[in-house]
Write a protein that holds these residues in place. Sequence first.
Motif, mmCIF file in Angstrom:
data_model
loop_
_atom_site.group_PDB
_atom_site.id
_atom_site.type_symbol
_atom_site.label_atom_id
_atom_site.label_comp_id
_atom_site.label_asym_id
_atom_site.label_seq_id
_atom_site.Cartn_x
_atom_site.Cartn_y
_atom_site.Cartn_z
ATOM 1 N N HIS A 51 -1.848 -0.810 6.513
ATOM 2 C CA HIS A 51 -2.212 0.417 7.214
ATOM 3 C C HIS A 51 -0.995 1.339 7.374
ATOM 4 O O HIS A 51 -1.094 2.558 7.193
ATOM 5 C CB HIS A 51 -2.810 0.087 8.580
ATOM 6 N N ALA A 67 0.865 8.711 2.469
ATOM 7 C CA ALA A 67 0.195 10.001 2.648
ATOM 8 C C ALA A 67 1.173 11.060 3.129
ATOM 9 O O ALA A 67 1.197 12.194 2.620
ATOM 10 C CB ALA A 67 -0.966 9.850 3.632
ATOM 11 N N ALA A 109 -0.255 3.039 4.080
ATOM 12 C CA ALA A 109 -1.126 4.175 3.785
ATOM 13 C C ALA A 109 -0.647 5.435 4.484
ATOM 14 O O ALA A 109 -0.637 6.532 3.893
ATOM 15 C CB ALA A 109 -2.561 3.848 4.198
#
Length: 252
Positions: A207, A214, A210
Amino acid sequence: MTILGIMLVMTALGLLLGFVGAGGSGFIIAILTVVFGYPIHTALGTALAAMFFSSLSGSISHYREGNMILKAGAAVGLAGAAGAWISSGWSSLIPADRLGWMTSGMLFLSGLALWFKMASAARGKEAVTIPVAGGWRFWLYALLIGVVTGALSGLFGIGSTPFIQLGLMLVLRMPLRYAAGTTMMVIIPIALAGGAGYYSVGYLDVHLLAVVVAGTMCGSFLGAKFTKRVPALLLKTCMVITPMLGAAILLL
């Protein structure tokens, strides 16, 4: 709130990384550990895995521009992947406080290596041909460069970009342009194998990865637009200072 904060900080960091053309794993490690309090081992695994995505997009661009030597990139990259996979397991054996100091030292050395590379190029000492293009010497040198730089990446979570480029230029005698493009290809398997190694020992937060990817990719896209719009001296200075600044943050 923490996730939003990480996203905003990583976007700002991506602006800098896109501007100087760096993978920035060392800086990511410093921010995650010092600012957000993540364990150093988790930060290393996340930063190393994040490089896979940035290197993949950069490699596609360099390939289209003709800045890549596929044979050398494949040989060095695969050897580097083996080194990264093995050394990522060793990282868990190093106490967190010592690993932080060691990673900081490697970032300082990375900045010095980058400065040396630029100074050599400025003096006109970079090669214009690639005499080591085949035979047993090519494979031996390529494997050595890959294993050593891959092991550094896996152990300390850094991209080892300056060390890879120096190896390609000084040992395989590549011109700077091809060394830069081929290095992006080399980092892909190193980051993939190193990230997988950290995941296998429980030091990769998917997590968090990510969010980091991004943020840095959004920032890098914008930051790259400024690269050609500043004086070359300022750009080179920022390229050398960036890993050293990450090292300084780790020492806080």
